[in-house]
Write a protein that holds these residues in place. Structure first.
Motif, PDB file in Angstrom:
ATOM      1  N   CYS A  53       0.825  -1.213   0.000  1.00 45.64           N
ATOM      2  CA  CYS A  53       0.000   0.000   0.000  1.00 45.64           C
ATOM      3  C   CYS A  53       0.858   1.261   0.000  1.00 45.64           C
ATOM      4  CB  CYS A  53      -0.973   0.004   1.175  1.00 45.64           C
ATOM      5  SG  CYS A  53      -0.194  -0.104   2.794  1.00 45.64           S
ATOM      6  N   THR A  54       1.990   1.234   0.730  1.00 42.96           N
ATOM      7  CA  THR A  54       2.836   2.429   0.753  1.00 42.96           C
ATOM      8  C   THR A  54       3.571   2.613  -0.570  1.00 42.96           C
ATOM      9  OG1 THR A  54       4.727   1.238   1.736  1.00 42.96           O
ATOM     10  CG2 THR A  54       3.148   2.262   3.252  1.00 42.96           C
ATOM     11  N   MET A  55       3.958   1.509  -1.220  1.00 46.84           N
ATOM     12  CA  MET A  55       4.596   1.629  -2.522  1.00 46.84           C
ATOM     13  C   MET A  55       3.595   2.165  -3.546  1.00 46.84           C
ATOM     14  SD  MET A  55       7.064   1.596  -4.580  1.00 46.84           S
ATOM     15  CE  MET A  55       8.374   0.921  -3.568  1.00 46.84           C
ATOM     16  N   MET A  56       2.363   1.728  -3.462  1.00 47.40           N
ATOM     17  CA  MET A  56       1.341   2.225  -4.385  1.00 47.40           C
ATOM     18  C   MET A  56       1.178   3.735  -4.221  1.00 47.40           C
ATOM     19  SD  MET A  56      -0.508   1.083  -6.786  1.00 47.40           S
ATOM     20  CE  MET A  56      -1.799   1.702  -7.856  1.00 47.40           C
ATOM     21  N   GLU A  57       1.211   4.177  -2.983  1.00 46.24           N
ATOM     22  CA  GLU A  57       1.090   5.616  -2.727  1.00 46.24           C
ATOM     23  C   GLU A  57       2.296   6.363  -3.286  1.00 46.24           C
ATOM     24  OE1 GLU A  57       0.586   8.754   1.016  1.00 46.24           O
ATOM     25  OE2 GLU A  57       0.535   6.580   1.365  1.00 46.24           O
ATOM     26  N   THR A  58       3.485   5.802  -3.101  1.00 44.62           N
ATOM     27  CA  THR A  58       4.705   6.422  -3.643  1.00 44.62           C
ATOM     28  C   THR A  58       4.638   6.534  -5.158  1.00 44.62           C
ATOM     29  OG1 THR A  58       6.186   5.798  -1.832  1.00 44.62           O
ATOM     30  CG2 THR A  58       7.187   6.063  -3.994  1.00 44.62           C
ATOM     31  N   ILE A  59       4.249   5.450  -5.821  1.00 48.95           N
ATOM     32  CA  ILE A  59       4.189   5.462  -7.286  1.00 48.95           C
ATOM     33  C   ILE A  59       3.159   6.473  -7.781  1.00 48.95           C
ATOM     34  CG2 ILE A  59       3.648   4.109  -9.341  1.00 48.95           C
ATOM     35  CD1 ILE A  59       6.332   3.399  -8.157  1.00 48.95           C
ATOM     36  N   MET A  60       2.015   6.545  -7.095  1.00 48.47           N
ATOM     37  CA  MET A  60       0.990   7.486  -7.520  1.00 48.47           C
ATOM     38  C   MET A  60       1.471   8.934  -7.402  1.00 48.47           C
ATOM     39  SD  MET A  60      -1.576   5.868  -8.741  1.00 48.47           S
ATOM     40  CE  MET A  60      -0.266   4.891  -9.476  1.00 48.47           C
ATOM     41  N   ARG A  61       2.236   9.212  -6.366  1.00 51.04           N
ATOM     42  CA  ARG A  61       2.764  10.566  -6.210  1.00 51.04           C
ATOM     43  C   ARG A  61       3.864  10.840  -7.239  1.00 51.04           C
ATOM     44  NH1 ARG A  61       3.322  12.200   0.049  1.00 51.04           N
ATOM     45  NH2 ARG A  61       2.562  14.184  -0.758  1.00 51.04           N
ATOM     46  N   VAL A  62       4.641   9.803  -7.555  1.00 54.19           N
ATOM     47  CA  VAL A  62       5.680   9.946  -8.568  1.00 54.19           C
ATOM     48  C   VAL A  62       5.074  10.280  -9.920  1.00 54.19           C
ATOM     49  CG1 VAL A  62       7.334   8.617  -9.956  1.00 54.19           C
ATOM     50  CG2 VAL A  62       7.481   8.550  -7.461  1.00 54.19           C
TER      51      VAL A  62
END
Length: 454
Positions: free
Chosen positions: A221-230
């Motif tokens: 879930c945290t990686m998904m959030e990181t990618i979305m912000r990227v």
């Protein structure tokens, strides 16, 4: 992606920025004189044709990022800047005895670290101007640098732009505060957003983000959030790296333990989540760990079959001679490698004595050159071909034999004198290259020195 395949092929393996890889270089390295001969031969071939490449290692950081595997020196004493730059420029002067009266044509410069933006804008300007003083700049030159969002100022961006830099690589790693805290990375989304926008405003034409998966306390879930912000910030290219946990080599990683890392199952899920999100957002898989928009030069180079890979990673520029300057830098003449002294003190000592600061290296044999060629093609084009005359290279055909299981798993297609990595097999490109690695096949390293292949 098939979960069983991920577990089956997820083993430690090299990233193949060179072949042979550094752990398998000659036990008796080339002498300084031998390296001068190799560099001179490569210069005579490369300089007039495509120019030469320079990598400058700037090892200083004000604080240690605990996940980092690079050669660094931690200090807050900025008096080291001028001393180090003077040593690098002296090393560059030593190469002019190899070049003779021919001015070098600089096609590529990359500033790596450490933290290049540890150095002041003025000192970075002096460094580049010193390197270019008696050189010509190629009409298609590409200059790039690595930037820490916590200390890269507008002045850094403008000063490097003024001396020819058009590409910037920003160390994002992750956006989750817990992950950033444990890896001692002090930066914010707003800093990265502002740095990206300012670089584009000044005129930088390519922005890269580095993201690392497998870090302590990362979750899907945290990686998904990181990618979305990227993807909201829309960098032109993204390096999506696997974290290598090697605390016996990098003691800073002992700040956390294996129990804090995502296990193999979770790490694969994090990778898959990130990869899928990037591809759904319009990024193309152009090579191991690397994604880019179709407007970026890396994508165009991959499509046109001119993508290259060297100690600086993937590049759309290919020169036969790459000279590494600074402590621990690696140089490549295509037929040989050398690495500079790793400690700054040993590096300074050799420079002061008027010697090139090399301490280890490798002379490539005929078999090495054949295998290197195929590994490079696989890493950049996902396929390779060979001629019937290469049957004399027994290691080439041993490699084909080793790939039988990957062929059965539909990861590669093998025909007479041709191999292609399938779409399903692209995630396992390092494993394909490992089959061609005769040195690795003969002798596994005594300790784990590589990150997992997935």
């Amino acid at each position: 992606m098939d979960k069983d395949l991920l577990f089956k092929y997820n083993t430690p393996g090299p990233r193949y920025t060179s072949y042979p890889t550094v752990p398998y270089w000659d036990k008796t390295p080339p002498t300084e004189q031998k390296w001068k001969e190799l560099a001179s031969n490569a210069f005579s071939i490369s300089n007039n044709k495509e120019g030469i490449s320079l990598y400058i290692h700037l090892p200083f950081c004000e604080s240690l990022c605990t996940y980092c595997g690079c050669n660094t020196r931690i200090t807050i004493n900025h008096k080291v800047e001028e001393i180090y730059i003077n040593a690098v420029l002296k090393e560059w002067e030593l190469y002019f005895s190899i070049f003779g009266e021919t001015r070098p044509v600089i096609r590529e410069i990359h500033l790596g670290g450490g933290t290049p933006t540890f150095f002041s804008p003025e000192n970075l300007t002096n460094l580049i101007q010193g390197l270019l003083k008696n050189s010509n700049v190629h009409t298609k030159a590409q200059f790039s640098f690595e930037a820490h969002p916590g200390n890269t100022t507008d002045e850094h961006l403008q000063a490097l732009y003024n001396v020819g830099f058009r590409r910037i690589s920003i160390g994002v790693q992750d956006f989750n505060p817990l992950v950033l805290a444990v890896i001692n990375r002090h930066q914010t989304y707003d800093q990265i957003s502002r740095l990206t926008k300012k670089a584009r405003e000044i005129g930088y034409t390519s922005v890269n983000y580095d993201i690392v998966y497998g870090l302590p306390f990362q979750k899907v879930c945290t990686m998904m959030e990181t990618i979305m912000r990227v993807v909201q910030l829309r960098p032109d290219r993204i390096a999506f790296y696997s974290y290598a946990h090697i605390p016996w080599i990098k003691p800073g990683q002992r700040k956390y333990s294996e129990k804090d890392l995502p296990d193999a199952d979770k790490k694969m899920a994090i990778y898959e989540t990130g990869r899928n999100a990037l591809e759904l957002s319009g990024y193309y898989d152009i090579g191991m760990d690397h994604f880019s928009l179709e407007t970026d030069e890396l994508y165009k180079a991959q499509q046109e079959g001119r993508l290259h890979r060297n100690f600086m990673g993937y590049t759309d520029t290919h020169t036969q001679l790459l000279i590494g300057l600074g402590a621990s830098s690696i140089s490549d003449s295509w037929t040989g490698y050398v690495q500079n002294e790793k400690t700054i003190e040993a590096y300074y000592e050799k420079i002061k004595a008027g010697s090139l600061p090399v301490f280890k290296g490798h002379n490539l044999t005929k078999n090495d050159l054949i295998l290197r060629k195929h590994i490079l093609r696989i890493m950049t084009q996902f396929e390779t071909t060979w001629k019937k005359e290469e049957e004399v290279c027994v290691d080439l055909y041993k490699a084909i034999d080793r790939l039988s299981e990957m062929q059965f798993d539909d990861l590669v297609e093998i025909e007479p004198f041709h191999l292609r990595v399938t779409e399903k097999g692209k995630a396992f490109v390092r494993n394909v290259c490992m089959a061609f690695d005769a040195k690795l096949g003969e002798e596994l390293p005594a300790t784990t020195q590589f990150s997992q292949t997935v």
